[in-house]
Design a protein around this motif. Sequence first.
Motif, mmCIF file in Angstrom:
data_model
loop_
_atom_site.group_PDB
_atom_site.id
_atom_site.type_symbol
_atom_site.label_atom_id
_atom_site.label_comp_id
_atom_site.label_asym_id
_atom_site.label_seq_id
_atom_site.Cartn_x
_atom_site.Cartn_y
_atom_site.Cartn_z
ATOM 1 N N HIS A 11 34.634 126.023 -24.627
ATOM 2 C CA HIS A 11 34.025 124.877 -25.300
ATOM 3 C C HIS A 11 33.146 125.405 -26.427
ATOM 4 N N ASN A 158 38.694 122.509 -27.661
ATOM 5 C CA ASN A 158 37.663 121.590 -27.181
ATOM 6 C C ASN A 158 36.359 121.911 -27.884
ATOM 7 N N PRO A 168 31.506 115.460 -27.010
ATOM 8 C CA PRO A 168 32.706 116.302 -26.878
ATOM 9 C C PRO A 168 33.891 115.711 -27.655
#
Length: 195
Positions: A11, A158, A168
């Motif tokens: 991430h 992501n 996100p």
Amino acid sequence: MKKKNFIASEHSTSPINIAGGPNSDGANIHFNYPESMLFDLAITSTINGSVLTASVSQLNEEKAFVAINNETYELRQLHVHAPSEHTIDNLRHTLEWHFVHQTEDGHYTVIGVFMEKDNSTTAPYQTLFDVLATSNEGSCTLAPRTLIPEKTTGWHYNGTLTTPPYDPVQWVVMQTITTIAESDLQLLLQAMGQA
Ligand SMILES: [Zn+2]
């Protein structure tokens, strides 16, 4: 020697520098966009500078959807950053369009399309610049699928929104680069207060 593919980390906070070849051939992306749609144009300011935003008009009868990995997202708006926010092997492009989509429960996917200066503007974008030539605000009919390259090979990772609240985002950055003529670029930069 074959170039190594981009390895997405778990991430990241967007934007990021993308290093390495595409990690997706786009086979997991399915567009269900109407052929043409009405968009409302506006110049909006963000912490990263001003952007031209084309929001999907409430007047459209049909909505635009994209399915990625079997999750369906609705197109809300597209906007453009000058210069690009993502870099590819540390190279910054002239412009970067963001096609912002959301699921019903608010999850984002954003499709990024780069633009580089060239002799002419990628044809489907011309309508937008023609409207911009007369006014920074108003409505514009666009063929949304044609704004995104036909070939959807690119980088998936992501990340997050690039502005607060940094929600996100599943990012899909297209490898195919669209083009903009110098005169259209000047028009856009002027509208965005950057010229
Ligand atoms: Zn953006």
